[in-house]
Design a protein around this motif. Structure first.
Motif: not given
Length: 346
Positions: A27-51
């Motif tokens: 098992s490993k963490a599920n990362f989906l790369f090359n996604q379209i950003a939904t918000k400027q200044g955010v590089v990743a999300t996990v659920g409702n958490i923004e990075i």
């Protein structure tokens, strides 16, 4: 991110790598790369958490820049090689000549390397006498000849592209910029109202820092009061006299002679023990009683420790490190690197 979390993540990554060599990962963490950003200044999300970009890049700016510069250098050198080949092919004089023959005839003729030059190379790099033999000297000779060819090729390319510059459709990475902590009562030289502020973090026992010291002197000479240079201590733990030397510099600062002590220590790195520092201070006219007491009592230890803390906050990872109006310059780079930034700022 706390240090404990960073260590834990690193440990898990290393352990994961080691075990993945021996067994399939169940098992490993599920990362989906090359996604379209939904918000400027955010590089990743996990659920409702923004990075955010800020927390993502914080602490790895210089590492990313170094990696990007390695890729850029590969591209730049590849481009130079192709441009060189094409410009040689375009010259009517190349008719019937191989590229090597053209290079030797019109760009860079082989020259003899003297024994004196070879000996100088050996001395400058402190190569042990027992390692010096005819085979090594022959390799040094070929190396020096190759270095000359590089210079000749650069000059030839510069001349050939003076009227028709090479237009490259890929960019040079931008140097990261930091909010550098300077603090109070920090030794400074230059114009008080200068538009360009350089903050230097250095170690008096570091051999590379001597080169940094020499470049800083060149900058002072070239720009005068157009720049101001702050010096902050970053003694490295594996240099046994670096901490004492940093404290000595700040003891000298109490008498208004920091820069005298600074220059003396960089030219006397073999005399940075307590006895040598005291002799040096006496020779340059400091009050021996006050200086010796300051050094022996470690009165300036907290001041040096504050510099080290500021270095950590500013992202310093090695010495010497410079910030030119916040723009990072790592290592003892030639003055041309600094001039490019300084001239743009001016």
């Amino acid at each position: 991110m706390s240090t404990r979390i960073k260590v834990l993540v690193l440990f898990l990554l290393v352990v994961g790598f080691v075990f993945s060599c021996h067994q399939d990962v169940q098992s490993k963490a599920n990362f989906l790369f090359n996604q379209i950003a939904t918000k400027q200044g955010v590089v990743a999300t996990v659920g409702n958490i923004e990075i955010t970009e800020k927390e993502f890049y914080d602490g790895i700016e210089s590492d990313l820049y170094e990696a990007e510069m390695k890729i850029f250098s590969l591209k730049e050198n590849r481009l130079k090689a192709i441009v060189l080949e094409k410009l040689m092919d375009a010259d009517p004089r190349k008719n019937g000549l191989s590229s090597d023959d053209y290079l030797a005839k019109f760009i860079s003729k082989d020259r003899d390397v003297s024994e004196k030059e070879i000996e100088k190379f050996i001395q400058e790099r402190s190569i042990p006498k027992e390692h010096v033999n005819d085979g090594l000297k022959d390799r040094i000779k070929k190396f020096l000849q190759m270095e000359d060819k590089k210079v000749d090729v650069e000059k030839w390319l510069a001349k050939e592209t003076e009227k028709n510059p090479v237009k490259a459709f890929f960019g040079k990475p931008e140097r990261p910029k930091f909010d550098v902590v300077i603090g109070e009562n920090v030794p400074m030289v230059g114009g008080k109202n200068a538009k360009v502020t350089i903050v230097e973090f250095s170690d008096f026992q570091c051999p590379f820092c001597v080169k940094g010291h020499e470049v800083a002197a060149e900058i002072k000479k070239k720009y005068g009061d157009k720049v101001k240079i702050y010096f902050k201590n970053m003694p490295l733990s594996f240099h046994n006299h670096a901490q004492g030397a940093a404290e000595a510099a700040m003891c000298a600062n109490l008498e208004g002679k920091f820069w005298k002590m600074h220059d003396w220590m960089f030219t006397h790195q073999n005399k940075l023990d307590a006895e040598g520092l005291k002799e040096g201070a006496k020779a340059m006219g400091l009050n021996s009683k006050k200086f010796d007491a300051c050094l022996d009592s470690h009165e300036m230890k907290s001041v040096v420790q504050k510099d080290i803390a500021d270095a950590t906050k500013s992202g310093v990872k090695s010495t010497p490190t410079f910030y030119v109006n916040g723009v990072l310059v790592q290592g003892a780079q030639p003055i041309e690197v600094f001039s490019e930034i300084i001239d743009a700022e001016l």
